[in-house]
Write a protein that holds these residues in place. Structure first.
Motif, PDB file in Angstrom:
ATOM      1  N   THR A  72       0.855  -1.196   0.000  1.00  0.00           N
ATOM      2  CA  THR A  72       0.000   0.000   0.000  1.00  0.00           C
ATOM      3  C   THR A  72       0.889   1.245   0.000  1.00  0.00           C
ATOM      4  OG1 THR A  72      -0.058   0.145   2.411  1.00  0.00           O
ATOM      5  CG2 THR A  72      -1.737  -1.243   1.351  1.00  0.00           C
ATOM      6  N   ASP A  73       0.250   2.394  -0.070  1.00  0.00           N
ATOM      7  CA  ASP A  73       0.993   3.657  -0.016  1.00  0.00           C
ATOM      8  C   ASP A  73       1.800   3.782   1.279  1.00  0.00           C
ATOM      9  OD1 ASP A  73      -0.055   4.311  -2.445  1.00  0.00           O
ATOM     10  OD2 ASP A  73      -1.596   5.642  -1.643  1.00  0.00           O
ATOM     11  N   ALA A  74       1.319   3.179   2.337  1.00  0.00           N
ATOM     12  CA  ALA A  74       2.017   3.253   3.621  1.00  0.00           C
ATOM     13  C   ALA A  74       3.313   2.436   3.626  1.00  0.00           C
ATOM     14  CB  ALA A  74       1.105   2.762   4.736  1.00  0.00           C
ATOM     15  N   ASP A  75       3.449   1.496   2.689  1.00  0.00           N
ATOM     16  CA  ASP A  75       4.630   0.626   2.647  1.00  0.00           C
ATOM     17  C   ASP A  75       5.787   1.210   1.839  1.00  0.00           C
ATOM     18  OD1 ASP A  75       3.370  -1.471   4.111  1.00  0.00           O
ATOM     19  OD2 ASP A  75       2.317  -2.059   2.276  1.00  0.00           O
ATOM     20  N   VAL A  76       5.520   2.261   1.081  1.00  0.00           N
ATOM     21  CA  VAL A  76       6.574   2.866   0.252  1.00  0.00           C
ATOM     22  C   VAL A  76       6.722   4.346   0.582  1.00  0.00           C
ATOM     23  CG1 VAL A  76       6.297   1.220  -1.636  1.00  0.00           C
ATOM     24  CG2 VAL A  76       4.963   3.318  -1.636  1.00  0.00           C
ATOM     25  N   PHE A  77       7.895   4.906   0.311  1.00  0.00           N
ATOM     26  CA  PHE A  77       8.122   6.314   0.584  1.00  0.00           C
ATOM     27  C   PHE A  77       9.091   6.886  -0.448  1.00  0.00           C
ATOM     28  CE2 PHE A  77      11.100   3.795   2.970  1.00  0.00           C
ATOM     29  CZ  PHE A  77      12.312   4.453   2.840  1.00  0.00           C
ATOM     30  N   TYR A  78       8.999   8.182  -0.655  1.00  0.00           N
ATOM     31  CA  TYR A  78       9.816   8.887  -1.640  1.00  0.00           C
ATOM     32  C   TYR A  78      10.926   9.625  -0.906  1.00  0.00           C
ATOM     33  CZ  TYR A  78      10.756  11.453  -5.947  1.00  0.00           C
ATOM     34  OH  TYR A  78      11.331  11.956  -7.080  1.00  0.00           O
ATOM     35  N   PHE A  79      12.182   9.346  -1.291  1.00  0.00           N
ATOM     36  CA  PHE A  79      13.321   9.965  -0.620  1.00  0.00           C
ATOM     37  C   PHE A  79      14.462  10.100  -1.623  1.00  0.00           C
ATOM     38  CE2 PHE A  79      17.223   9.542   1.979  1.00  0.00           C
ATOM     39  CZ  PHE A  79      17.086  10.672   2.759  1.00  0.00           C
ATOM     40  N   ASN A  80      15.088  11.255  -1.661  1.00  0.00           N
ATOM     41  CA  ASN A  80      16.195  11.521  -2.587  1.00  0.00           C
ATOM     42  C   ASN A  80      15.836  11.190  -4.034  1.00  0.00           C
ATOM     43  OD1 ASN A  80      17.923  12.547  -0.661  1.00  0.00           O
ATOM     44  ND2 ASN A  80      19.038  10.628  -0.371  1.00  0.00           N
ATOM     45  N   GLU A  81      14.678  11.643  -4.440  1.00  0.00           N
ATOM     46  CA  GLU A  81      14.195  11.493  -5.806  1.00  0.00           C
ATOM     47  C   GLU A  81      14.022  10.037  -6.245  1.00  0.00           C
ATOM     48  OE1 GLU A  81      16.388  13.910  -8.541  1.00  0.00           O
ATOM     49  OE2 GLU A  81      16.484  15.581  -7.139  1.00  0.00           O
ATOM     50  N   ARG A  82      13.759   9.148  -5.303  1.00  0.00           N
ATOM     51  CA  ARG A  82      13.497   7.735  -5.616  1.00  0.00           C
ATOM     52  C   ARG A  82      12.442   7.173  -4.676  1.00  0.00           C
ATOM     53  NH1 ARG A  82      18.955   4.489  -7.089  1.00  0.00           N
ATOM     54  NH2 ARG A  82      19.682   5.927  -8.669  1.00  0.00           N
ATOM     55  N   TRP A  83      11.710   6.189  -5.193  1.00  0.00           N
ATOM     56  CA  TRP A  83      10.754   5.464  -4.367  1.00  0.00           C
ATOM     57  C   TRP A  83      11.480   4.321  -3.661  1.00  0.00           C
ATOM     58  CZ3 TRP A  83       6.172   7.211  -3.093  1.00  0.00           C
ATOM     59  CH2 TRP A  83       5.582   8.167  -3.910  1.00  0.00           C
ATOM     60  N   HIS A  84      11.147   4.122  -2.388  1.00  0.00           N
ATOM     61  CA  HIS A  84      11.799   3.088  -1.573  1.00  0.00           C
ATOM     62  C   HIS A  84      10.753   2.257  -0.841  1.00  0.00           C
ATOM     63  CE1 HIS A  84      15.809   4.973  -1.883  1.00  0.00           C
ATOM     64  NE2 HIS A  84      15.126   6.106  -1.879  1.00  0.00           N
ATOM     65  N   CYS A  85      11.167   1.045  -0.498  1.00  0.00           N
ATOM     66  CA  CYS A  85      10.377   0.155   0.359  1.00  0.00           C
ATOM     67  C   CYS A  85      11.382  -0.633   1.173  1.00  0.00           C
ATOM     68  CB  CYS A  85       9.513  -0.775  -0.497  1.00  0.00           C
ATOM     69  SG  CYS A  85       8.636  -2.016   0.474  1.00  0.00           S
ATOM     70  N   PHE A  86      11.134  -0.794   2.454  1.00  0.00           N
ATOM     71  CA  PHE A  86      12.100  -1.498   3.294  1.00  0.00           C
ATOM     72  C   PHE A  86      12.227  -2.982   2.933  1.00  0.00           C
ATOM     73  CE2 PHE A  86      11.302   2.104   6.296  1.00  0.00           C
ATOM     74  CZ  PHE A  86      12.582   2.621   6.220  1.00  0.00           C
ATOM     75  N   ASP A  87      11.259  -3.523   2.199  1.00  0.00           N
ATOM     76  CA  ASP A  87      11.349  -4.916   1.785  1.00  0.00           C
ATOM     77  C   ASP A  87      12.068  -5.102   0.458  1.00  0.00           C
ATOM     78  OD1 ASP A  87      10.108  -5.853   4.027  1.00  0.00           O
ATOM     79  OD2 ASP A  87       8.145  -6.096   3.101  1.00  0.00           O
ATOM     80  N   ALA A  88      12.302  -4.028  -0.255  1.00  0.00           N
ATOM     81  CA  ALA A  88      12.958  -4.189  -1.568  1.00  0.00           C
ATOM     82  C   ALA A  88      13.980  -3.085  -1.790  1.00  0.00           C
ATOM     83  CB  ALA A  88      11.915  -4.163  -2.677  1.00  0.00           C
TER      84      ALA A  88
END
Length: 88
Positions: A72-88
């Motif tokens: 979901t949107d809560a699982d990903v975040f935008y940081f330093n011009e990139r999308w991140h997820c702690f699982d990937a």
């Protein structure tokens, strides 16, 4: 004098053949082995989430896939011009 350690090898009951569908996930080692398998026309899917090194992240991805849980949107975040997820 014996300067080598002997390791007995046994054949597995089930082996990989051209009807096998192989899922490879993990490090850059997977990328190299995957290229070899593709060269020899094996059916592979390798690192669909990119190269992963952390075994807990790999476990989380596999469990979520088995349980058919989507991110979901809560699982990903935008940081330093990139999308991140702690699982990937």
């Amino acid at each position: 004098m014996k300067l080598q350690t002997s390791v007995p090898l046994y054949s597995e009951k089930e082996s990989i053949d051209y009807q096998s569908r192989l899922f490879l996930i993990g490090s850059c080692f997977v990328e190299n082995i995957g290229r070899k398998l593709e060269y020899y026309q094996f059916q592979t899917l390798q690192n669909p989430f990119g190269i992963l090194f952390h075994s807990i992240a790999i476990e989380n991805l596999i469990i979520r896939a088995i349980e058919e849980k989507t991110y979901t949107d809560a699982d990903v975040f935008y940081f330093n011009e990139r999308w991140h997820c702690f699982d990937a």
